[in-house]
Write an enzyme that holds these catalytic residues in place. Structure first.
Site, PDB file in Angstrom:
ATOM      1  N   TYR A 143     -17.550  -9.310   9.378  1.00 48.72           N
ATOM      2  CA  TYR A 143     -16.645  -8.619   8.459  1.00 48.72           C
ATOM      3  C   TYR A 143     -15.472  -9.502   8.027  1.00 48.72           C
ATOM      4  O   TYR A 143     -14.783 -10.103   8.859  1.00 48.72           O
ATOM      5  CB  TYR A 143     -16.084  -7.344   9.101  1.00 48.72           C
ATOM      6  CG  TYR A 143     -15.015  -6.690   8.245  1.00 48.72           C
ATOM      7  CD1 TYR A 143     -15.367  -6.006   7.078  1.00 48.72           C
ATOM      8  CD2 TYR A 143     -13.669  -6.786   8.575  1.00 48.72           C
ATOM      9  CE1 TYR A 143     -14.400  -5.434   6.273  1.00 48.72           C
ATOM     10  CE2 TYR A 143     -12.688  -6.213   7.778  1.00 48.72           C
ATOM     11  CZ  TYR A 143     -13.064  -5.538   6.624  1.00 48.72           C
ATOM     12  OH  TYR A 143     -12.102  -4.980   5.819  1.00 48.72           O
ATOM     13  N   HIS A 173      -4.245  -7.215  -3.876  1.00 48.43           N
ATOM     14  CA  HIS A 173      -3.429  -6.419  -2.955  1.00 48.43           C
ATOM     15  C   HIS A 173      -1.927  -6.557  -3.218  1.00 48.43           C
ATOM     16  O   HIS A 173      -1.134  -5.770  -2.689  1.00 48.43           O
ATOM     17  CB  HIS A 173      -3.728  -6.816  -1.502  1.00 48.43           C
ATOM     18  CG  HIS A 173      -5.017  -6.256  -0.987  1.00 48.43           C
ATOM     19  ND1 HIS A 173      -6.186  -6.290  -1.700  1.00 48.43           N
ATOM     20  CD2 HIS A 173      -5.327  -5.649   0.186  1.00 48.43           C
ATOM     21  CE1 HIS A 173      -7.159  -5.733  -0.996  1.00 48.43           C
ATOM     22  NE2 HIS A 173      -6.656  -5.328   0.152  1.00 48.43           N
ATOM     23  N   ASN A 285      -3.668  -8.716   6.948  1.00 48.67           N
ATOM     24  CA  ASN A 285      -3.829  -7.738   8.019  1.00 48.67           C
ATOM     25  C   ASN A 285      -2.717  -7.944   9.039  1.00 48.67           C
ATOM     26  O   ASN A 285      -2.518  -9.050   9.536  1.00 48.67           O
ATOM     27  CB  ASN A 285      -5.185  -7.919   8.718  1.00 48.67           C
ATOM     28  CG  ASN A 285      -6.232  -6.980   8.168  1.00 48.67           C
ATOM     29  OD1 ASN A 285      -5.916  -5.963   7.575  1.00 48.67           O
ATOM     30  ND2 ASN A 285      -7.493  -7.325   8.371  1.00 48.67           N
ATOM     31  N   TYR A 369      32.488  20.003  22.119  1.00 42.59           N
ATOM     32  CA  TYR A 369      31.295  19.276  22.535  1.00 42.59           C
ATOM     33  C   TYR A 369      31.282  17.832  22.025  1.00 42.59           C
ATOM     34  O   TYR A 369      30.733  16.943  22.684  1.00 42.59           O
ATOM     35  CB  TYR A 369      30.042  19.977  22.012  1.00 42.59           C
ATOM     36  CG  TYR A 369      29.644  21.229  22.758  1.00 42.59           C
ATOM     37  CD1 TYR A 369      30.431  21.747  23.786  1.00 42.59           C
ATOM     38  CD2 TYR A 369      28.468  21.899  22.441  1.00 42.59           C
ATOM     39  CE1 TYR A 369      30.066  22.900  24.455  1.00 42.59           C
ATOM     40  CE2 TYR A 369      28.082  23.049  23.113  1.00 42.59           C
ATOM     41  CZ  TYR A 369      28.886  23.554  24.115  1.00 42.59           C
ATOM     42  OH  TYR A 369      28.518  24.676  24.782  1.00 42.59           O
ATOM     43  N   ARG A 372      33.349  16.295  24.764  1.00 48.72           N
ATOM     44  CA  ARG A 372      32.927  16.592  26.134  1.00 48.72           C
ATOM     45  C   ARG A 372      31.475  16.178  26.389  1.00 48.72           C
ATOM     46  O   ARG A 372      31.118  15.791  27.515  1.00 48.72           O
ATOM     47  CB  ARG A 372      33.096  18.090  26.390  1.00 48.72           C
ATOM     48  CG  ARG A 372      32.834  18.485  27.816  1.00 48.72           C
ATOM     49  CD  ARG A 372      33.174  19.909  28.193  1.00 48.72           C
ATOM     50  NE  ARG A 372      33.370  20.850  27.133  1.00 48.72           N
ATOM     51  CZ  ARG A 372      32.798  22.062  27.099  1.00 48.72           C
ATOM     52  NH1 ARG A 372      31.945  22.420  28.049  1.00 48.72           N
ATOM     53  NH2 ARG A 372      33.061  22.910  26.123  1.00 48.72           N
ATOM     54  N   PHE A 417      -4.601  -3.392  13.738  1.00 48.80           N
ATOM     55  CA  PHE A 417      -3.616  -3.402  12.656  1.00 48.80           C
ATOM     56  C   PHE A 417      -2.967  -2.043  12.417  1.00 48.80           C
ATOM     57  O   PHE A 417      -2.044  -1.920  11.631  1.00 48.80           O
ATOM     58  CB  PHE A 417      -4.264  -3.851  11.353  1.00 48.80           C
ATOM     59  CG  PHE A 417      -5.583  -3.172  11.058  1.00 48.80           C
ATOM     60  CD1 PHE A 417      -5.683  -1.789  10.972  1.00 48.80           C
ATOM     61  CD2 PHE A 417      -6.737  -3.917  10.897  1.00 48.80           C
ATOM     62  CE1 PHE A 417      -6.891  -1.168  10.721  1.00 48.80           C
ATOM     63  CE2 PHE A 417      -7.954  -3.300  10.629  1.00 48.80           C
ATOM     64  CZ  PHE A 417      -8.027  -1.919  10.532  1.00 48.80           C
ATOM     65  N   GLU A 501     -10.651   4.265   5.319  1.00 47.35           N
ATOM     66  CA  GLU A 501      -9.340   4.330   5.988  1.00 47.35           C
ATOM     67  C   GLU A 501      -8.874   5.781   5.889  1.00 47.35           C
ATOM     68  O   GLU A 501      -8.044   6.142   5.057  1.00 47.35           O
ATOM     69  CB  GLU A 501      -8.378   3.355   5.326  1.00 47.35           C
ATOM     70  CG  GLU A 501      -8.845   1.908   5.461  1.00 47.35           C
ATOM     71  CD  GLU A 501      -8.063   0.915   4.606  1.00 47.35           C
ATOM     72  OE1 GLU A 501      -7.070   1.326   3.981  1.00 47.35           O
ATOM     73  OE2 GLU A 501      -8.458  -0.257   4.579  1.00 47.35           O
TER      74      GLU A 501
END
Length: 596
Positions: A143, A173, A285, A369, A372, A417, A501
């Site tokens: 792959y 990409h 990746n 608060y 405190r 990844f 995905e």
């Protein structure tokens, strides 16, 4: 102005250095013949510090003329002002197989980065590249090496097309949108990517890795849009933009100026690369976009937690509150580490307080608060920051590539990844930071409320003056914005890539919105710092504890007491600069020792 005369005199004697302007005026009274040293004979511009040379051209001129060198900034910096970074700082990392630590990164946040690899690491890189070349030439499908990507993983690519495959991966990409990532994030992205590739299981070639290192060492920073990553196969779009300049494409930022990468590479004699088998995939990746944000957030969050304890101690003194809720015995009964640390910090900061002694026998039973419960609230945020730090440090030292190639040539495709570990803790630390801001805003409200003999809005002549009324408005607006930003990103998932995905982390969104939460939190605490200093001025000559005392003295060097309305927006920016530079915290720790 009701500042104790003794405190004011001590502040002036202890903290006010001779200013640069004073030194210049002293020199102007002397004749040119009396100015003997080269430093004295320099022009006014040459007498300015590197931090004062605002434009890139001014800074470059100073370097060209030999006045400053990038590596010498630490020596030229005024150490009394604490650890600050500038464009002239360079932090060197030798990657030899050891882990990167957040502590070492803390010292270099905002600085330039220089990297070198040990011979052993280079051997691992070269060996991995040789194994990939052998697999690419073989008959078996692997792959991303000799197949397509994502749902195209069953499509076999001819050997003569493998170089086109990797180049096309980057081109297709690099589709990110939105504002560019800050330079400190881009530097750490590049550093973390180099570090991940040194594990020797990604198949990157020496020439390609040398190109990435050359860009980083020269501070040639790719312009990386912040939107477009799902944190699925890591940070595909941001990392593709990081790779573009290595191909001679895209834009880079040099000294704050955006320029075409091809022009900048030519000037620096950096030759664009041709990606070999697996190399494009190895570069895109990974989780380096998310992890760079996460590391920077953790470093700043750890600093902010200490500031929060310091400012709370200042507000406690200004409001004449009790130190009893910080008693060690109390916290041993509920021993959360963060609460114990926060309470100890406040006790140390309040040492030798005259204000505490002055109301030791008062009839007030309990404080609100926001005072405190400081150990409980600050402490819970500290514990969240600590957990996040552990996850992030593991991540920046991990392999987040796919597939990975082992020494025996075995290729395994997995999910290293996937950004889920980072996405969850980034959502977690965003909530922790929002809470530090939320409780700080409540203390700012108390400081302005006219209680504990403080004037309303911390100004005596109210009416014609509004005082610091709107400071709390701003804090409230920032805290409200954080509430929306703290909606978790990691609970969302939109399937992509034809269902291949089908579960994504949304870690990149978690990172960028957490960054905004952090910025808002810092501004909110900077407001408390400014208001607490103003309030301490009204304590009628009584000295606060050592921590608030030193902090107040140092703040007053930069922000004057306000008797009437003025441009408080400028004071807020000064207060924020003091917080981010750590000048006040450093001055306190120089006297009292490091806070937890």
């Amino acid at each position: 102005m009701n500042i104790a005369p003794e405190l004011s005199a001590r502040s002036a004697a202890r903290w006010y250095p001779t200013s640069l302007a004073d030194r210049r005026r002293q020199q102007e009274l002397r004749s040119p013949q009396e100015l003997h040293s080269p430093q004295e004979l320099r022009s006014p511009q040459e007498l300015r510090s590197p931090q004062e040379l605002r434009s890139p051209q001014e800074r470059q001129d100073a370097v060209d003329r030999g006045l400053y060198t990038p590596g010498a900034m630490a020596k030229k910096r005024d150490n009394s002002r604490g650890p600050t970074s500038s464009a002239f700082d360079t932090v060197h990392h030798t990657l030899d197989g050891s882990r990167l630590s957040l502590a070492s990164l803390d010292r270099g946040l905002g600085s330039r980065v220089a990297v070198e690899l040990s011979a052993t690491v280079w051997d691992k890189v070269v060996g991995s590249a040789e194994r990939v070349a052998k697999i690419a030439a073989g008959a078996k499908a692997a792959y991303g090496i000799n197949t397509g990507f994502g749902p195209l993983c069953t499509t076999r690519i001819a050997p003569e097309k493998l170089f086109v495959l990797q180049r096309n991966l980057i081109l297709s990409h690099a589709m990110g949108v939105g504002p560019p990532a800050p330079p400190e994030i881009v530097r750490w992205m590049m550093l973390f990517k180099v570090h991940a590739l040194t594990h020797g299981v990604s198949g990157i070639s020496r020439k390609t890795l040398e190109c990435l290192i050359a860009l980083l060492n020269a501070d040639i920073l790719p312009v990386i849009p912040t939107q477009g990553s799902l944190g699925a196969s890591g940070d595909l779009a941001p990392l593709a933009h990081m790779v573009l300049p290595m191909l001679g494409l895209g834009d880079v930022s040099v000294d704050g100026r955006t320029q075409p990468a091809c022009d900048v590479l030519a000037r620096h004699n950096v030759e664009p690369i041709v990606l070999g088998p697996k190399e494009g995939l190895a570069l895109v990746n990974g989780t380096q976009f998310m992890s760079a944000y996460a590391a920077a957030i953790v470093v700043r969050a750890q600093r902010l937690a200490r500031h929060a304890d310091l400012f709370a101690s200042m507000s406690l003194e200004a409001l004449a509150c009790s130190v009893q809720p910080f008693d060690q015995r109390l916290h041993e009964l509920r021993p959360h580490a963060g609460a114990i640390e926060s309470a100890e910090n406040v006790r140390r900061l309040l040492a030798d307080s005259e204000i505490l002694k002055s109301h030791a026998d008062c009839d007030r039973v309990q404080d609100p608060y926001s005072i405190r419960c400081v150990p409980q609230v600050h402490g819970a945020s500290r514990d969240a920051i600590r957990h996040t730090a552990g996850v992030v440090e593991d991540e920046i030292n991990a392999v987040t590539d796919n597939p990975v190639i082992f020494d025996d040539g075995t290729v395994i495709s997995g999910g290293l990844f996937h950004g889920q570990p980072l996405a969850l803790v980034l959502d977690y630390i965003a909530i922790a930071l929002a809470e530090l801001a939320s409780i700080s805003e409540r203390r700012s409200y108390l400081l302005l409320s006219g209680t504990a003999e403080l004037p309303p809005f911390l100004m005596e002549q109210i009416g014609v003056n509004s005082g610091f009324m709107v400071a709390q408005y701003v804090a409230a607006a920032l805290v409200s914005e954080n509430k929306g930003l703290c909606t978790p990103a990691s609970v969302d998932s939109i399937p992509t890539s034809m269902g291949q995905e089908d579960h994504v982390s949304m870690g990149a969104r978690a990172a960028t919105k957490c960054w905004q939460v952090l910025e808002n939190a810092e501004r909110t605490l900077a407001i408390e710092q400014m208001l607490a200093a103003q309030a301490i001025d009204f304590r009628k000559g009584l000295l606060p504890g050592m921590g608030p005392r030193i902090a107040h003295e140092r703040i007053r060097q930069h922000i004057d007491h306000a008797d009437a309305d003025r441009l408080f927006g400028k004071d807020l920016e000064t207060s924020l600069t003091l917080l981010r530079s750590q000048e006040i915290l450093t001055a306190v720790q120089d006297e009292l020792g490091p806070l937890k």
